[in-house]
Design a protein around this motif. Structure first.
Motif, PDB file in Angstrom:
ATOM      1  N   PHE A  26      21.677 -31.193 -31.839  1.00 16.71           N
ATOM      2  CA  PHE A  26      22.242 -29.989 -31.219  1.00 16.71           C
ATOM      3  C   PHE A  26      21.107 -29.068 -30.820  1.00 16.71           C
ATOM      4  CE2 PHE A  26      23.807 -25.546 -32.100  1.00 16.71           C
ATOM      5  CZ  PHE A  26      24.560 -25.432 -30.947  1.00 16.71           C
ATOM      6  N   ILE A  27      21.088 -28.660 -29.550  1.00 17.39           N
ATOM      7  CA  ILE A  27      20.052 -27.706 -29.109  1.00 17.39           C
ATOM      8  C   ILE A  27      20.713 -26.570 -28.338  1.00 17.39           C
ATOM      9  CG2 ILE A  27      19.485 -29.121 -27.058  1.00 17.39           C
ATOM     10  CD1 ILE A  27      16.579 -27.945 -27.392  1.00 17.39           C
ATOM     11  N   THR A  28      20.234 -25.359 -28.596  1.00 16.74           N
ATOM     12  CA  THR A  28      20.804 -24.190 -27.915  1.00 16.74           C
ATOM     13  C   THR A  28      19.673 -23.246 -27.539  1.00 16.74           C
ATOM     14  OG1 THR A  28      22.391 -22.361 -28.144  1.00 16.74           O
ATOM     15  CG2 THR A  28      21.238 -23.009 -30.132  1.00 16.74           C
ATOM     16  N   ALA A  29      19.908 -22.368 -26.567  1.00 15.68           N
ATOM     17  CA  ALA A  29      18.874 -21.391 -26.188  1.00 15.68           C
ATOM     18  C   ALA A  29      19.530 -20.078 -25.804  1.00 15.68           C
ATOM     19  CB  ALA A  29      18.047 -21.915 -25.016  1.00 15.68           C
ATOM     20  N   LEU A  30      18.868 -18.984 -26.184  1.00 16.76           N
ATOM     21  CA  LEU A  30      19.343 -17.643 -25.841  1.00 16.76           C
ATOM     22  C   LEU A  30      18.148 -16.773 -25.507  1.00 16.76           C
ATOM     23  CD1 LEU A  30      21.059 -18.210 -28.897  1.00 16.76           C
ATOM     24  CD2 LEU A  30      22.281 -16.387 -27.802  1.00 16.76           C
ATOM     25  N   SER A  31      18.407 -15.695 -24.772  1.00 16.17           N
ATOM     26  CA  SER A  31      17.321 -14.742 -24.518  1.00 16.17           C
ATOM     27  C   SER A  31      17.131 -13.877 -25.763  1.00 16.17           C
ATOM     28  CB  SER A  31      17.670 -13.860 -23.321  1.00 16.17           C
ATOM     29  OG  SER A  31      18.754 -13.036 -23.654  1.00 16.17           O
ATOM     30  N   ASN A  32      15.921 -13.325 -25.893  1.00 18.79           N
ATOM     31  CA  ASN A  32      15.658 -12.458 -27.044  1.00 18.79           C
ATOM     32  C   ASN A  32      16.585 -11.253 -27.032  1.00 18.79           C
ATOM     33  OD1 ASN A  32      13.681 -14.240 -27.714  1.00 18.79           O
ATOM     34  ND2 ASN A  32      11.997 -13.010 -26.879  1.00 18.79           N
ATOM     35  N   THR A  33      16.875 -10.742 -25.822  1.00 17.97           N
ATOM     36  CA  THR A  33      17.739  -9.554 -25.751  1.00 17.97           C
ATOM     37  C   THR A  33      19.185  -9.896 -26.106  1.00 17.97           C
ATOM     38  OG1 THR A  33      17.981  -9.959 -23.397  1.00 17.97           O
ATOM     39  CG2 THR A  33      16.386  -8.272 -24.031  1.00 17.97           C
ATOM     40  N   SER A  34      19.552 -11.172 -26.064  1.00 18.17           N
ATOM     41  CA  SER A  34      20.908 -11.554 -26.500  1.00 18.17           C
ATOM     42  C   SER A  34      20.947 -11.848 -27.997  1.00 18.17           C
ATOM     43  CB  SER A  34      21.404 -12.799 -25.781  1.00 18.17           C
ATOM     44  OG  SER A  34      21.248 -12.693 -24.428  1.00 18.17           O
ATOM     45  N   GLY A  35      19.817 -11.654 -28.687  1.00 21.08           N
ATOM     46  CA  GLY A  35      19.821 -11.836 -30.141  1.00 21.08           C
ATOM     47  C   GLY A  35      19.408 -13.227 -30.578  1.00 21.08           C
ATOM     48  N   ALA A  36      18.459 -13.856 -29.835  1.00 24.35           N
ATOM     49  CA  ALA A  36      18.067 -15.239 -30.159  1.00 24.35           C
ATOM     50  C   ALA A  36      17.694 -15.412 -31.631  1.00 24.35           C
ATOM     51  CB  ALA A  36      16.900 -15.667 -29.264  1.00 24.35           C
ATOM     52  N   SER A  37      16.881 -14.485 -32.173  1.00 21.69           N
ATOM     53  CA  SER A  37      16.423 -14.718 -33.554  1.00 21.69           C
ATOM     54  C   SER A  37      17.580 -14.524 -34.528  1.00 21.69           C
ATOM     55  CB  SER A  37      15.221 -13.837 -33.893  1.00 21.69           C
ATOM     56  OG  SER A  37      15.638 -12.540 -34.116  1.00 21.69           O
ATOM     57  N   ARG A  38      18.482 -13.578 -34.214  1.00 21.53           N
ATOM     58  CA  ARG A  38      19.659 -13.371 -35.093  1.00 21.53           C
ATOM     59  C   ARG A  38      20.528 -14.637 -35.101  1.00 21.53           C
ATOM     60  NH1 ARG A  38      24.514 -10.491 -33.543  1.00 21.53           N
ATOM     61  NH2 ARG A  38      23.478 -10.003 -31.576  1.00 21.53           N
ATOM     62  N   PHE A  39      20.708 -15.227 -33.920  1.00 20.60           N
ATOM     63  CA  PHE A  39      21.577 -16.416 -33.855  1.00 20.60           C
ATOM     64  C   PHE A  39      20.893 -17.652 -34.450  1.00 20.60           C
ATOM     65  CE2 PHE A  39      23.959 -13.854 -30.734  1.00 20.60           C
ATOM     66  CZ  PHE A  39      25.191 -13.940 -31.365  1.00 20.60           C
ATOM     67  N   GLU A  40      19.567 -17.674 -34.392  1.00 18.71           N
ATOM     68  CA  GLU A  40      18.876 -18.785 -35.057  1.00 18.71           C
ATOM     69  C   GLU A  40      19.119 -18.684 -36.569  1.00 18.71           C
ATOM     70  OE1 GLU A  40      14.742 -19.338 -33.992  1.00 18.71           O
ATOM     71  OE2 GLU A  40      14.428 -20.712 -35.659  1.00 18.71           O
ATOM     72  N   LYS A  41      19.031 -17.454 -37.071  1.00 19.09           N
ATOM     73  CA  LYS A  41      19.292 -17.247 -38.520  1.00 19.09           C
ATOM     74  C   LYS A  41      20.723 -17.641 -38.871  1.00 19.09           C
ATOM     75  CE  LYS A  41      16.096 -13.543 -39.598  1.00 19.09           C
ATOM     76  NZ  LYS A  41      16.061 -12.325 -38.792  1.00 19.09           N
ATOM     77  N   GLU A  42      21.662 -17.289 -37.993  1.00 18.75           N
ATOM     78  CA  GLU A  42      23.071 -17.641 -38.260  1.00 18.75           C
ATOM     79  C   GLU A  42      23.231 -19.148 -38.380  1.00 18.75           C
ATOM     80  OE1 GLU A  42      25.868 -16.168 -38.846  1.00 18.75           O
ATOM     81  OE2 GLU A  42      25.527 -14.075 -38.379  1.00 18.75           O
ATOM     82  N   LEU A  43      22.613 -19.882 -37.438  1.00 14.73           N
ATOM     83  CA  LEU A  43      22.754 -21.345 -37.471  1.00 14.73           C
ATOM     84  C   LEU A  43      22.103 -21.909 -38.731  1.00 14.73           C
ATOM     85  CD1 LEU A  43      23.763 -23.897 -36.062  1.00 14.73           C
ATOM     86  CD2 LEU A  43      21.636 -23.970 -34.758  1.00 14.73           C
ATOM     87  N   ARG A  44      20.983 -21.290 -39.114  1.00 14.23           N
ATOM     88  CA  ARG A  44      20.253 -21.747 -40.307  1.00 14.23           C
ATOM     89  C   ARG A  44      21.098 -21.586 -41.578  1.00 14.23           C
ATOM     90  NH1 ARG A  44      14.676 -22.302 -40.324  1.00 14.23           N
ATOM     91  NH2 ARG A  44      14.329 -20.883 -38.579  1.00 14.23           N
ATOM     92  N   ARG A  45      22.084 -20.656 -41.530  1.00 16.79           N
ATOM     93  CA  ARG A  45      22.966 -20.492 -42.700  1.00 16.79           C
ATOM     94  C   ARG A  45      23.807 -21.755 -42.899  1.00 16.79           C
ATOM     95  NH1 ARG A  45      26.821 -16.370 -41.289  1.00 16.79           N
ATOM     96  NH2 ARG A  45      27.667 -16.643 -43.356  1.00 16.79           N
ATOM     97  N   ALA A  46      24.085 -22.471 -41.791  1.00 18.40           N
ATOM     98  CA  ALA A  46      24.960 -23.643 -41.883  1.00 18.40           C
ATOM     99  C   ALA A  46      24.194 -24.942 -42.030  1.00 18.40           C
ATOM    100  CB  ALA A  46      25.851 -23.724 -40.648  1.00 18.40           C
ATOM    101  N   THR A  47      22.989 -24.993 -41.440  1.00 18.74           N
ATOM    102  CA  THR A  47      22.243 -26.264 -41.407  1.00 18.74           C
ATOM    103  C   THR A  47      20.763 -25.973 -41.125  1.00 18.74           C
ATOM    104  OG1 THR A  47      22.196 -28.465 -40.379  1.00 18.74           O
ATOM    105  CG2 THR A  47      22.646 -26.633 -38.908  1.00 18.74           C
ATOM    106  N   PRO A  48      19.843 -26.834 -41.592  1.00 17.28           N
ATOM    107  CA  PRO A  48      18.425 -26.557 -41.310  1.00 17.28           C
ATOM    108  C   PRO A  48      18.113 -26.615 -39.810  1.00 17.28           C
ATOM    109  CG  PRO A  48      18.672 -28.260 -43.000  1.00 17.28           C
ATOM    110  CD  PRO A  48      20.038 -28.018 -42.431  1.00 17.28           C
ATOM    111  N   ILE A  49      17.190 -25.747 -39.384  1.00 19.26           N
ATOM    112  CA  ILE A  49      16.692 -25.789 -37.994  1.00 19.26           C
ATOM    113  C   ILE A  49      15.500 -26.752 -38.003  1.00 19.26           C
ATOM    114  CG2 ILE A  49      15.605 -24.429 -36.145  1.00 19.26           C
ATOM    115  CD1 ILE A  49      18.476 -23.581 -36.627  1.00 19.26           C
ATOM    116  N   ILE A  50      15.510 -27.740 -37.101  1.00 15.38           N
ATOM    117  CA  ILE A  50      14.424 -28.721 -37.150  1.00 15.38           C
ATOM    118  C   ILE A  50      13.344 -28.458 -36.099  1.00 15.38           C
ATOM    119  CG2 ILE A  50      15.759 -30.552 -38.274  1.00 15.38           C
ATOM    120  CD1 ILE A  50      16.146 -31.813 -35.507  1.00 15.38           C
ATOM    121  N   ALA A  51      13.642 -27.609 -35.106  1.00 14.16           N
ATOM    122  CA  ALA A  51      12.604 -27.232 -34.130  1.00 14.16           C
ATOM    123  C   ALA A  51      12.994 -25.898 -33.514  1.00 14.16           C
ATOM    124  CB  ALA A  51      12.494 -28.292 -33.034  1.00 14.16           C
TER     125      ALA A  51
END
Ligand SMILES: C[S@@+](CC[C@H](N)C(=O)[O-])C[C@H]1O[C@@H](n2cnc3c(N)ncnc32)[C@H](O)[C@@H]1O
Length: 325
Positions: free
Chosen positions: A95-120
């Motif tokens: 699964f790969i996703t992308a967002l702009s920083n102004t749309s909260g990319a780092s916040r959403f990366e953290k959200e996904l990390r709550r459910a499963t490890p981020i591998i890249a």
């Protein structure tokens, strides 16, 4: 070009997808992306994908080896997209996703990390692309909470249904509410609602004006339109997944509209003007237009340049209601 899309392409150059079927949620065409089945609820973007030769589905289903996800603006839609992606991935899928920083990319990366490890995770173009795999089990409780917010739900205190990602998903838009107050009971015949959203204005128009014989809802977002189908009584309403800027198929006695003035993340005054141009060319002789707009938008000058007289019916610190014929 969309910078989040460019960042996805960049990330996939570094870490290519696995061989197998790929689903692209929020699909947009890019010549360097691998072949995929796309899901795109916004008509102009869906048309662009089709013209570029992409295959689209209106209901993502089945199992996929890879899922690419370009979310829209809403937090709930993004989290719901994560849950959907999990359900459609095969074990071991990517699964790969992308967002702009102004749309909260780092916040959403953290959200996904709550459910499963981020591998890249890759940062570029003021955006971030991050990747997870379906090798280990995702957190069930978090997935369930994301699945729940994906469900259609009523606007508090009403029986209007909406769903994450659509315009004004959690409340009646105050501009539309104002326009609804000023719609006269004398509306009759064939009426069109341009940018009809989940159907608020159309339903009020039908309730107030019994002489309307049919109301045509034109809306670019298929998710909004599916809510509108639930929100309007069957019989007089017709639903069109349609890009209003391309014109309308017929002419109407009355047109009502709360035109959009944003596309993607940014202001787009031309979009509102294009709606007005379509409305003017789609009125029957003697027909009339009722529109609401933010007070500072210069729509009267545009109406006048198209040969229509307009007058304000109401104006306050935020909005104006314009009648034009
Ligand atoms: C300001 S909202 C009004 C929505 C609705 N009338 C309401 O009152 O809730 C504008 C609507 O126009 C839709 N829209 C944006 N671009 C469009 C286009 N090119 N063609 C048709 N609809 C479009 C948006 O999805 C949104 O639902």
């Amino acid at each position: 070009m969309n910078p989040a899309l460019e960042t996805l392409v960049f990330a996939l150059r570094e870490t290519p997808l696995q061989p197998g079927r790929t689903l692209f949620l929020g699909a947009q065409y890019h010549p360097d992306l691998p072949e995929s089945l796309g899901y795109q609820p916004l008509k102009p973007l869906a048309e662009a994908c089709l013209s570029a030769g992409m295959e689209l589905t209106d209901q993502p289903a089945g199992k996929f080896t890879n899922i690419i996800f370009l979310p829209g603006k809403s937090k709930e839609e993004t989290l719901a997209g994560y849950a959907l992606a999990h359900d459609l991935l095969i074990p071991g899928g990517t699964f790969i996703t992308a967002l702009s920083n102004t749309s909260g990319a780092s916040r959403f990366e953290k959200e996904l990390r709550r459910a499963t490890p981020i591998i890249a995770s890759v940062s570029k173009n003021k955006c971030r692309a991050f990747t997870a795999s379906n090798t280990e089990a995702w957190n069930e409780d978090i997935l369930r909470s994301w699945q729940e917010i994906a469900q259609p739900s009523p606007i508090s205190g009403t029986d209007f249904i909406t769903r994450p990602g659509v315009f004004s998903a959690s409340r009646i838009d105050p501009g539309s509410e104002l326009l609804a107050k000023f719609l006269p009971p004398s509306l009759h015949g064939q009426v069109a609602d341009l940018g009809a959203g989940w159907g608020y204005l159309s339903r009020i128009a039908l309730e107030k004006s019994p002489k309307i014989s049919a109301i045509h809802l034109f809306e670019a977002d298929s998710r909004s339109l599916s809510c509108a189908r639930e929100n309007l009584p069957t019989g007089k309403a017709a639903f069109h997944w349609h890009d209003v800027t391309t014109g309308l198929p017929e002419k109407y006695d009355h047109i009502i509209t709360n035109p959009p003035f944003h596309s993607a993340q940014s202001k787009d005054l031309d979009l509102g003007k294009a709606f007005i141009s379509t409305a003017v060319s789609s009125l029957k002789r003697g027909g009339s237009l009722y529109l609401v707009a933010n007070r500072q938008l210069p729509y009267e000058a545009h109406l006048s340049s198209l040969g229509l007289r307009s007058r304000p019916i109401f104006e306050d610190h935020a909005y104006k209601i314009i009648f034009s014929s």
